[in-house]
Write a protein that holds these residues in place. Structure first.
Motif, PDB file in Angstrom:
ATOM      1  N   GLY A  59       0.811  -1.213   0.000  1.00  0.00           N
ATOM      2  CA  GLY A  59       0.000   0.000   0.000  1.00  0.00           C
ATOM      3  C   GLY A  59       0.836   1.251   0.000  1.00  0.00           C
ATOM      4  N   ASN A  60       2.147   1.082   0.083  1.00  0.00           N
ATOM      5  CA  ASN A  60       2.997   2.234   0.258  1.00  0.00           C
ATOM      6  C   ASN A  60       4.423   1.893  -0.166  1.00  0.00           C
ATOM      7  OD1 ASN A  60       4.118   4.636   1.154  1.00  0.00           O
ATOM      8  ND2 ASN A  60       2.903   4.660   3.033  1.00  0.00           N
ATOM      9  N   PRO A  61       4.629   1.703  -1.454  1.00  0.00           N
ATOM     10  CA  PRO A  61       5.959   1.311  -1.944  1.00  0.00           C
ATOM     11  C   PRO A  61       6.955   2.372  -1.508  1.00  0.00           C
ATOM     12  CG  PRO A  61       4.340   1.417  -3.723  1.00  0.00           C
ATOM     13  CD  PRO A  61       3.738   2.095  -2.544  1.00  0.00           C
ATOM     14  N   GLY A  62       8.145   2.001  -1.324  1.00  0.00           N
ATOM     15  CA  GLY A  62       9.119   2.998  -0.931  1.00  0.00           C
ATOM     16  C   GLY A  62       9.408   2.984   0.558  1.00  0.00           C
ATOM     17  N   VAL A  63       8.564   2.326   1.325  1.00  0.00           N
ATOM     18  CA  VAL A  63       8.882   2.189   2.744  1.00  0.00           C
ATOM     19  C   VAL A  63       9.960   1.121   2.860  1.00  0.00           C
ATOM     20  CG1 VAL A  63       8.021   1.501   4.991  1.00  0.00           C
ATOM     21  CG2 VAL A  63       6.579   2.873   3.493  1.00  0.00           C
ATOM     22  N   GLY A  64      11.023   1.437   3.549  1.00  0.00           N
ATOM     23  CA  GLY A  64      12.127   0.489   3.666  1.00  0.00           C
ATOM     24  C   GLY A  64      11.936  -0.472   4.821  1.00  0.00           C
ATOM     25  N   GLN A  65      12.571  -1.608   4.754  1.00  0.00           N
ATOM     26  CA  GLN A  65      12.334  -2.552   5.840  1.00  0.00           C
ATOM     27  C   GLN A  65      13.023  -2.141   7.124  1.00  0.00           C
ATOM     28  OE1 GLN A  65      15.216  -6.053   4.017  1.00  0.00           O
ATOM     29  NE2 GLN A  65      13.254  -6.614   4.881  1.00  0.00           N
ATOM     30  N   ALA A  66      14.085  -1.375   6.993  1.00  0.00           N
ATOM     31  CA  ALA A  66      14.727  -0.879   8.209  1.00  0.00           C
ATOM     32  C   ALA A  66      13.719  -0.090   9.029  1.00  0.00           C
ATOM     33  CB  ALA A  66      15.928  -0.025   7.866  1.00  0.00           C
ATOM     34  N   THR A  67      12.895   0.662   8.325  1.00  0.00           N
ATOM     35  CA  THR A  67      11.874   1.456   9.014  1.00  0.00           C
ATOM     36  C   THR A  67      10.838   0.554   9.687  1.00  0.00           C
ATOM     37  OG1 THR A  67      12.191   3.246   7.449  1.00  0.00           O
ATOM     38  CG2 THR A  67      10.167   3.285   8.726  1.00  0.00           C
ATOM     39  N   VAL A  68      10.504  -0.535   9.040  1.00  0.00           N
ATOM     40  CA  VAL A  68       9.552  -1.463   9.643  1.00  0.00           C
ATOM     41  C   VAL A  68      10.166  -2.060  10.915  1.00  0.00           C
ATOM     42  CG1 VAL A  68       8.195  -3.553   9.309  1.00  0.00           C
ATOM     43  CG2 VAL A  68       8.461  -1.936   7.432  1.00  0.00           C
ATOM     44  N   TYR A  69      11.401  -2.479  10.824  1.00  0.00           N
ATOM     45  CA  TYR A  69      12.083  -3.000  12.010  1.00  0.00           C
ATOM     46  C   TYR A  69      12.085  -1.965  13.125  1.00  0.00           C
ATOM     47  CZ  TYR A  69      14.043  -7.368  10.154  1.00  0.00           C
ATOM     48  OH  TYR A  69      14.204  -8.640   9.662  1.00  0.00           O
ATOM     49  N   ARG A  70      12.483  -0.761  12.767  1.00  0.00           N
ATOM     50  CA  ARG A  70      12.568   0.296  13.777  1.00  0.00           C
ATOM     51  C   ARG A  70      11.211   0.585  14.392  1.00  0.00           C
ATOM     52  NH1 ARG A  70      17.191   3.269  10.353  1.00  0.00           N
ATOM     53  NH2 ARG A  70      15.595   3.588   8.794  1.00  0.00           N
ATOM     54  N   THR A  71      10.203   0.637  13.550  1.00  0.00           N
ATOM     55  CA  THR A  71       8.885   1.035  14.029  1.00  0.00           C
ATOM     56  C   THR A  71       8.259  -0.029  14.930  1.00  0.00           C
ATOM     57  OG1 THR A  71       8.630   2.346  12.034  1.00  0.00           O
ATOM     58  CG2 THR A  71       6.641   1.872  13.292  1.00  0.00           C
ATOM     59  N   LEU A  72       8.476  -1.285  14.600  1.00  0.00           N
ATOM     60  CA  LEU A  72       7.918  -2.332  15.452  1.00  0.00           C
ATOM     61  C   LEU A  72       8.493  -2.265  16.855  1.00  0.00           C
ATOM     62  CD1 LEU A  72       7.612  -5.190  12.873  1.00  0.00           C
ATOM     63  CD2 LEU A  72       5.774  -4.147  14.205  1.00  0.00           C
ATOM     64  N   LYS A  73       9.753  -1.888  16.941  1.00  0.00           N
ATOM     65  CA  LYS A  73      10.343  -1.739  18.271  1.00  0.00           C
ATOM     66  C   LYS A  73       9.681  -0.608  19.036  1.00  0.00           C
ATOM     67  CE  LYS A  73      14.566  -4.090  17.523  1.00  0.00           C
ATOM     68  NZ  LYS A  73      16.018  -4.183  17.707  1.00  0.00           N
ATOM     69  N   LEU A  74       9.323   0.415  18.293  1.00  0.00           N
ATOM     70  CA  LEU A  74       8.605   1.513  18.942  1.00  0.00           C
ATOM     71  C   LEU A  74       7.253   1.030  19.466  1.00  0.00           C
ATOM     72  CD1 LEU A  74       9.249   4.551  16.582  1.00  0.00           C
ATOM     73  CD2 LEU A  74      10.253   4.092  18.825  1.00  0.00           C
ATOM     74  N   PHE A  75       6.566   0.203  18.682  1.00  0.00           N
ATOM     75  CA  PHE A  75       5.265  -0.296  19.111  1.00  0.00           C
ATOM     76  C   PHE A  75       5.411  -1.089  20.413  1.00  0.00           C
ATOM     77  CE2 PHE A  75       3.489  -0.452  14.483  1.00  0.00           C
ATOM     78  CZ  PHE A  75       3.530   0.918  14.453  1.00  0.00           C
ATOM     79  N   VAL A  76       6.491  -1.835  20.505  1.00  0.00           N
ATOM     80  CA  VAL A  76       6.722  -2.591  21.741  1.00  0.00           C
ATOM     81  C   VAL A  76       6.924  -1.619  22.894  1.00  0.00           C
ATOM     82  CG1 VAL A  76       8.300  -4.133  22.957  1.00  0.00           C
ATOM     83  CG2 VAL A  76       7.658  -4.612  20.581  1.00  0.00           C
ATOM     84  N   GLU A  77       7.757  -0.634  22.663  1.00  0.00           N
ATOM     85  CA  GLU A  77       8.013   0.376  23.696  1.00  0.00           C
ATOM     86  C   GLU A  77       6.721   1.072  24.110  1.00  0.00           C
ATOM     87  OE1 GLU A  77      11.038   3.646  24.239  1.00  0.00           O
ATOM     88  OE2 GLU A  77      11.524   2.890  22.223  1.00  0.00           O
ATOM     89  N   ALA A  78       5.878   1.305  23.122  1.00  0.00           N
ATOM     90  CA  ALA A  78       4.624   2.016  23.380  1.00  0.00           C
ATOM     91  C   ALA A  78       3.591   1.122  24.041  1.00  0.00           C
ATOM     92  CB  ALA A  78       4.076   2.567  22.073  1.00  0.00           C
TER      93      ALA A  78
END
Ligand SMILES: [Mn+2]
Ligand SMILES: [Mn+2]
Ligand SMILES: [Zn+2]
Ligand SMILES: [Zn+2]
Lengths: 143, 143
Positions: free
Chosen positions: B50-69
């Motif tokens: 749904g959003n080409p161009g999003v890098g997987q590093a960002t997915v990795y980083r963001t999931l960690k944020l979700f855990v923190e949150a």
DNA sequence: CTCAAAAATGAAAATGATTATCAAAAGCAG
DNA sequence: CTGCTTTTGATAATCATTTTCATTTTTGAG
């Protein structure tokens, strides 16, 4: 105790048609001389100390054999390394893992084990193994 | 439910001084739309759809944020991939993992949780988290 | 609105544990 | 011994995850 384990491995090796090698003997000696939860790297270094020339691929391979032979159990904590511990016949335990000092406290709880069986039965699930790890801070680290 | 979670993440982001970005919104949307135990790769592919161009590093980083949150929990089964599941406030469960079909059955058992507390108390251990996974064959696979 | 930090991103390289490859060495039955 | 098979060790390959770092975005001040 140690002799019994060596014998057990020999029986296993014989039954599998494995050949007996200096490196496997060496690795078994070192493994039997260690205490709980050794990483492959730690073991490799110890083996190499008394027997330079042993490759780590062989250590990896041999530890898997020990597991197959019922001498060792894989313990995967969350430090990214596979560790191995000794299997004591008829005994089972789980772990309290201190994230402060990496200490590992072993415990046994028959009630928890029984409850696991009940839960599995309730779901028609056949248990092959389980892992229960409690993470936190040990009495020394929590202050 | 979903709005509440998005709001929770916004509060967390605000408290941490995080900036709001299209990619994080996107990843949160996709995460909230998934069911249990998604791997990072699975999530990455869905986000990219749904959003080409999003890098997987960002997915990795963001999931960690979700855990923190407090929105997500890491689930490490033994397939070499980190998975994430939704955190439901005030709820906790453990897993029966079928090694045949990879199905995961969730269960809760208050008695086991209490026994863990007792064990920890007995050792002066402060629990931060725990994992209980029962491996074996589900009712469909055991025959 | 404009602009200059500061933060976030994505592509690509790096990491690190484990596994696979494969030629050479060793074990073993006959 | 011999010949066949297993084992080994060096090295390359994997594979998930993390780092790097140049570029893009966000955001708050002015
Ligand atoms: Mn142990
Ligand atoms: Mn779950
Ligand atoms: Zn400690
Ligand atoms: Zn199954």
């Amino acid at each position: 105790m140690i002799q019994k384990k060596k014998h057990a491995f020999n029986l296993f090796a014989a039954s599998k048609g494995l050949r007996s090698t200096r490196q496997r003997d060496s690795i078994l000696d070192v493994f039997l001389s260690t205490r709980q939860h050794v990483s492959v790297e730690e073991l490799y270094l110890k083996v190499k100390a008394g027997n330079p020339g042993v490759g780590q691929a062989t250590v990896y391979r041999t530890l898997k054999l020990f597991v197959e032979a019922g001498l060792a159990r894989e313990v995967l904590l969350h430090d990214g390394q596979t560790r191995y511990e000794h299997v004591v016949a008829g005994e089972h335990h789980d772990h309290l893992v201190c994230t402060g000092c990496n200490a590992i406290i072993e415990f046994e709880n028959e009630t928890i084990e029984k409850l696991q069986d009940e839960i599995a039965a309730r779901h028609g699930f056949l248990i092959r193994s389980h892992k229960l790890e409690i993470y936190g801070l040990c009495s020394a680290c929590k202050n």
